[in-house]
Design a protein around this motif. Structure first.
Motif: not given
Lengths: 281, 281
Positions: B184-188, B133, A168, B159-162, A174, A191, A187-189, B181-182, A193-195, B203, A129, B135
């Motif tokens: 629990n953020a949503t990641v761009t 990556a 993810r 957590e839950g944030k972008h 991933k 999951h 790229v937006t990942t 990401l690990n 917990r995504t709001r 955003q 990976y 974890g």
């Protein structure tokens, strides 16, 4: 009715790959090498048995030797690790696939990590990976590789596009995020917990669904003209995306079944033949 | 004027880490172990020399032994790899840092990959990246680790944030995306090929700037209340973010200098002491 021009036909892509593999396998056999994949199944999960059988059959159809090792439900981590270590050391084996999930008493991550990177044709090790994500990996996980291959065959460019990946997992969300990023997508990942998942998907030029929940991604979330790649395969033969509604809006879409799935298996075969060819050098 | 309550004070975070390190180092020394970091500098880049000196001085202040190896500008890849291999085998060395960039005749990636994962306290190997990556990594790259540590110390939840990361380098943009990401953020992840960067940054609940271009991220792009972590450090003591304007809108912001930079060095020391402590087991 869905316009056929929109369909990303995974079976056709897979057949194209397999045809080329047959001739590569012939060349290898002339030189005394039979590409060999060993699949390890632990326990008696019926769908795992089906997957292993499908992979074995696919191997045989292109001339790859496929050996199955079936271990008992109560196998220990130590026994599984020993089995893998023996296969690592066996020069006649080019690829090793550990079917997951494994029974809960087994440390699955440790078992995956035991597979030597040269034989990790299924792309499950963290080392593999890491190489994939940094751009020089040999064998990315097969489903992410399949998604990229479908895009390539249909000449769908990732560059400059906004790709939204839902999921993810280490073998899907991933690595497909990493491969899309390396092809210059933004790229937006997303999951569990995504709001406000919908607001992310609505912005996507490329949507990769890798959640494992039937029709979780709603068709009306898909932006007009987006490319939809659905790696889900759920009970009742449905994907992770609401297909009919998504297909109305998408420029391209993978059906389920017949989309990402067949190409995933073809990529596994492709990696196994790659690994066998490397032994020639 | 910027409200001091918004400031993410990297010097304070770094001092907190270093105070704890001093007592950990004392315990190690009582047991006959002096934590040891070896830095390798190839060639005569003046800012690299400065960085190596700063890291060496920081080591000494907490009691870590710091040895510098200075190789000539015309060093070959082979010579550098041999140097690293020797350090891998030397039990008295706990951490190895290869200062980059290296001169262009050297295969930098090969040199990085030579560092054994147990001694990769700077987090540059693909194996270390893969573990991070997925974890379970031990030593993430130091700047990403610093960013996460600052957030932790100020109780900023991912957590839950972008989170929007601008940059995708192997030691910064990619691993910080993975760590967020690990958590629990949503990641761009954005980069030089991203179209309409402003619309992505607007955003973001969390903005990580890792571009290496002075004030490239405009203050007016920052959403009201966002957290801004600026890993840039450019000529004229400015970061990657337009500081004054961003600070007006942000809920928290790292200054440059005095933000991410000092914590990055503290994380390097922290990883080195971790590595030394592992030899006790």
């Amino acid at each position: 009715m869905i316009n056929d021009e929109k369909l990303l036909d995974g079976r056709a892509v897979a057949n194209g790959i397999k045809e080329k593999l047959k001739s590569r396998v012939s060349v290898l056999k002339e030189r005394g090498i039979t590409p060999s994949l060993v699949t390890i199944l632990v326990g008696n999960d019926p769908s795992s048995e089906t997957y292993v059988r499908m992979k074995g059959n696919a191997c045989e159809r292109v001339g790859i030797s496929s050996k199955k090792i079936h271990l008992a439900e109560d196998t220990t981590t130590e026994e599984l690790v020993k089995t893998i270590t023996n296969l690592n050391e066996d020069d006649s084996v080019h690829g090793i696939l550990l079917q997951h999930p494994v029974p809960s008493q087994i440390d699955e991550r440790l078992a995956f990590e035991t597979i030597s990177i040269e034989k990790d044709v299924d792309g499950v090790t963290s080392a593999g990976y890491g190489q994939t994500a940094l751009g020089f990996g040999t064998y990315p996980s097969c489903t992410p590789a399949a998604i990229m291959r479908i895009m390539e065959d249909y000449d769908i460019q990732a560059e400059g596009k906004h790709a939204v990946v839902i999921g993810r997992s280490p073998i899907l969300g991933k690595p497909v995020s990493a491969l899309l990023l390396n092809q210059n997508a933004t790229v937006t990942t997303c999951h569990s917990r995504t709001r406000n998942l919908a607001s992310h998907v609505r912005q996507a030029d490329i949507v990769v669904a890798a959640v494992g929940r039937p029709e979780f991604i709603k068709g009306e979330w898909i932006k007009e003209g987006a490319v939809v790649l659905d790696a889900g395969y759920n009970k009742g033969n449905v994907g992770d995306v609401e297909y009919e509604q998504a297909a109305e809006r998408a420029s391209y879409i993978t059906p389920v079944p017949g989309g990402v799935g067949p190409v995933t298996i073809a990529m596994l075969l492709n990696h196994t033949v790659d690994a066998a060819e490397k032994t020639l050098n």
